[in-house]
Design a protein around this motif. Structure first.
Motif, PDB file in Angstrom:
ATOM      1  N   GLU A 188      -2.420  -1.762  -6.664  1.00 21.24           N
ATOM      2  CA  GLU A 188      -3.420  -2.156  -7.814  1.00 21.24           C
ATOM      3  C   GLU A 188      -2.753  -2.236  -9.092  1.00 21.24           C
ATOM      4  N   ASP A 220     -10.646   0.260  -0.905  1.00 22.93           N
ATOM      5  CA  ASP A 220     -10.176   0.250   0.773  1.00 22.93           C
ATOM      6  C   ASP A 220      -9.187   1.034   0.821  1.00 22.93           C
ATOM      7  N   PRO A 262       0.728  -1.377  -0.095  1.00 22.43           N
ATOM      8  CA  PRO A 262      -0.038   0.121  -0.059  1.00 22.43           C
ATOM      9  C   PRO A 262       0.787   1.277   0.053  1.00 22.43           C
ATOM     10  N   THR A 289      -3.322   3.912  -0.445  1.00 21.73           N
ATOM     11  CA  THR A 289      -4.097   3.133  -1.349  1.00 21.73           C
ATOM     12  C   THR A 289      -3.509   1.773  -1.514  1.00 21.73           C
ATOM     13  N   PRO A 290      -4.322   0.849  -1.620  1.00 22.53           N
ATOM     14  CA  PRO A 290      -3.804  -0.492  -1.841  1.00 22.53           C
ATOM     15  C   PRO A 290      -3.241  -0.707  -3.227  1.00 22.53           C
TER      16      PRO A 290
END
Lengths: 383, 409
Positions: free
Chosen positions: A153, A90, A55, A150-151
């Protein structure tokens, strides 16, 4: 090796750790490119690729939904509410703001006072309430500057762009087929020519044989650069100009010394009995070659085929000189990537993906046929 | 698509043509020109067998002659000709023009740097990797990972390393690994250890090895046994070159300590004159190490066990075994690896072309030649610079032919 087992296991540990470090150093650059090719342009410029798997804290610029469509009137005030992140994302907000000069003015849960009674509240989960009078809650959505974790991606969009939907230089599909069009004939044809020549040099007696072998060893090291100008003139003269035919011929010529050298060294090592028995039984040289030598030489043929494939597939110089004309219709992948480096030097999502598309095939060949590659290297380096 | 179809047709014609040529030329020779029957059967068979090798060799000789041998002489001829002046013979004018260009001397200087650093570093790393991976259980996996860059094109490798060298403004996150690491140094004790002491140790080690090589070269002369005037001269020449390298590396050690490093500022690595050459060399070293490792690993495994066992019994430690027993036995292979990488270095074009295109003082001969050929459109000077590359390759060519002939006897 050492006398007591304590130092021995210490040495083994040191060796293991050194190799891990060495392998990591050698792998790191390629992994960086590979990971980058799965990230969006924003992600790449926001953080190093090594952070892509964890993250990451990012500064995001988000916007509330359009007030003209979504505002609701409550007690004379207009209210727009919703969530700034997409469903299922999330996100952990650490600070936010409503102006680009003060992007971390507020904590999650705070209410920002934007003057004249206009307020914006952003909850920790990303839901917001924006309220004010008719004038304030109109036009475009309010910008919200969010500092959030932010996770990771990853996306395959870059590959879709490069292979299918991209336009112009961003699309590598044509260049990919062009490269294969250059590579396959340029790999197959020299093998056949070289195999016959290698058989003659290995198993037929004739005057001048030693001299020919010496000449081939000499030609093995002649730099390509010497051949460019005369062959360019020659191709103009016989009228094939720049094109596939020229590049196939050039690759054939340049690949032959190594092919003949490799194959001859291998064929000389084949058992003499088999060949002489076949001769006694009345087989012609042509039959011996096709029925005995070729099948037995398969490992050497495979070695050379891999070399020539990698070399022609990865080549830039020969393609630039003998193939690519002013129209650019016949560009190959290496040439297109060099052009991308010039025009899109900062667009790493395009560059990384294009480069990875181009090196994927050689890497697959490498891992599948490594045994033959190593064998060829061992036989091919002049001893 | 048309091109793909054309490719398929070409494969068919090429392969069919080759097979057809070999088959029918043999048939014609055996059935019609010298038939193996009638009164002269025996004589005819002998005659046919004298001609057959040339049938087998003809396509290869034709292609090699036309695409490699003839161009060498044609390039030599072109280097004495001015195309703009109606192909007039101009003697050494092209060479003179080339010598008067600073870019050419820059390319020569850089090529010499490449010639020293890349083969040395790739061979050393390859030897290290070979020796280490041979001792561990997962060695073959490690080997294939270090060997992997061999399959990556120079252009692909250039993109990979451009990402490594990428620089952003000081207030942004660095996305290039090198700058991200660089920004960690702020001039404290760690920086001193890694950026001053460590390079100094590496340079001193290099100077030590080169000095030892110079000593090895001169030792037979001091004993009065040089083995011929030419070899003595070569030894003295080699020792002088090595001594020069020692002086250069010692001076670099001093400059490492006196240099004022720009801590905290992201660097555009590829635009730093002189040092950017080394950042380009890293790409080739990264690719060639795997090659050196594979060959040297095979050589190491070929060393007879008895020699090592004898050394162990005599009480040699692992380092002594490596430097005194193993290295001397694989010396011929090291020379092969070194010369092979040298050849690659002399031809290096793609890396420089893709990463800097010779800007910021990174020009090399092969790219200089390409530049003259296509940008300046000056074929005379381009041919002259190609001949310089050929000249540099010639010693290796002679050495290889000499060895190949020795082996065949």
């Amino acid at each position: 090796m050492a006398s007591n087992s304590g130092t021995k296991s210490g040495l083994t540990w040191a060796v293991n750790i050194s190799v891990v470090v060495l392998v990591a150093l050698w792998l790191f650059p390629t992994v960086g490119l590979f990971v980058s090719s799965f990230r969006t342009a924003d992600q790449i410029s926001a953080s190093g690729w090594w952070g892509a798997l964890f993250p990451a804290e990012q500064n995001l610029v988000l916007r509330t939904s359009d007030p003209d469509d979504t505002r609701v009137e409550e007690n004379g005030r207009f209210v727009v509410s919703g969530r700034v992140f997409e469903e299922g994302m999330d996100v952990d907000i650490s600070a936010w703001g409503v102006s680009s000069r003060a992007i971390d003015d507020y904590q999650p849960g705070d209410t920002a006072d934007m003057g004249d009674g206009e307020t914006l509240t952003l909850a920790p989960d990303g839901t917001y309430v924006w309220s004010g009078n008719d004038d304030q809650i109109s036009g475009r959505g309010q910008r919200i500057f969010v500092t959030a974790t932010t996770p990771p991606e990853l996306t395959t969009d870059n590959y879709t762009t490069i292979l299918f939907s991209g336009s112009g230089q961003d699309n590598l599909a044509k260049a990919f087929f062009n490269t294969l069009t250059v590579t396959i004939p340029a790999t197959v044809i020299p093998i056949l020519i070289a195999a016959f020549a290698a058989y003659a040099l290995a198993w037929m007696e004739f005057p001048g044989r030693a001299l020919l072998i010496a000449a081939i060893v000499a030609l093995l090291v002649v730099p390509l650069q010497l051949a460019l100008i005369p062959l360019l003139r020659f191709h103009e003269w016989i009228g094939i100009g720049k094109g596939y035919l020229g590049v196939w011929l050039a690759h054939t010529g340049f690949g032959l010394p190594l092919a003949i050298y490799l194959l001859r060294n291998y064929m000389v090592g084949l058992p003499r009995d088999i060949i002489e028995n076949a001769r006694v039984d009345g087989a012609t040289d042509f039959q011996i070659f096709v029925k005995i030598i070729l099948p037995l030489s398969f490992p050497a043929l495979a070695s050379f085929a891999i070399f020539q494939f990698l070399w022609t597939y990865n080549d830039l110089l020969v393609a630039r000189v003998f193939l690519i004309d002013a129209t650019g219709q016949t560009t190959v992948m290496t040439a297109q990537i060099v052009e991308l480096l010039g025009t899109r030097g900062g667009n790493w999502e395009i560059l990384a993906t294009a480069a990875f598309v181009s090196i994927a095939v050689p890497l697959a060949v490498f891992f599948a046929m490594q045994k033959y590659l190593v064998r060829g290297l061992l036989a091919g380096s002049v001893k | 698509m048309e091109a793909a179809l054309l490719g398929l047709v070409t494969i068919a014609i090429g392969v069919g043509g080759c097979v057809g040529y070999f088959y029918f030329s043999n048939v014609i020779l055996d059935k019609f020109i010298y038939p193996a029957e009638g009164p002269n059967a025996g004589h005819n068979i002998n005659r046919a067998n004298q001609i057959r090798p040339w049938l087998f060799l003809f396509p290869a000789i034709a292609a090699l002659g036309l695409y490699l041998a003839y161009p060498v002489f044609e390039t030599l001829r072109l280097s004495f000709i001015d195309r703009d002046a109606g192909n007039a013979f101009v003697g050494f004018a092209n060479y003179q023009q080339m010598m008067s260009e600073p870019k050419f001397w820059e390319a020569m200087r850089n090529n010499m740097l490449w010639l020293i650093v890349v083969p040395a570093a790739a061979t050393a790393f390859g030897l290290l990797a070979a020796q280490l991976t041979d001792r561990i259980s997962w060695g073959s996996v490690a080997k294939s990972l270090i060997f992997m860059p061999m399959a990556i094109s120079f252009v692909g490798a250039s993109v990979i390393f451009k990402l490594v060298y990428d620089a952003r403004g000081a207030d942004q996150n660095q996305i290039g690994v090198l700058n991200a690491v660089w920004m960690q140094f702020e001039g404290g004790a760690g920086s001193f250890l890694f950026l001053k002491i460590l390079p100094a140790i590496v340079l001193l080690g290099f100077a030590g090895i080169v000095g030892y090589v110079a000593y090895l070269l001169l030792r037979p002369l001091m004993r009065g046994a040089g083995g011929g005037a030419i070899f003595s001269a070569l030894r003295v020449l080699g020792a002088a070159g090595a001594a020069y390298l020692v002086v250069v590396s010692l001076r670099t050690v001093i400059s490492v300590f006196s240099a004022d490093l720009a801590y905290g500022e992201p660097q555009q690595w590829l635009t730093l004159p002189y040092y950017n050459n080394f950042f380009l060399m890293v790409v080739l070293i990264w690719i060639q190490t795997g090659f050196a490792m594979v060959i040297l690993s095979a050589a190491l495994r070929g060393i007879p066990e008895e020699t090592i066992e004898a050394a162990v019994i005599d009480g040699a430690n692992p380092f002594q075994i490596f430097f005194r027993i193993k290295i001397p036995q694989i010396m011929p292979t090291i020379v092969v690896v070194w010369t092979t990488i040298t050849l690659t270095v002399l031809k290096v074009f793609d890396i420089v072309f893709a990463m800097t295109n010779g800007q910021w003082e990174t020009q090399v001969l092969a790219n200089y030649m390409f530049d003259k050929l296509f940008r300046a459109n000056d074929w005379g000077v381009a041919s002259a610079s190609a001949m310089v590359i050929m000249l540099l390759v010639t010693p290796i060519l002679v050495w290889n032919v000499y060895n190949a002939r020795k082996e065949m006897r």
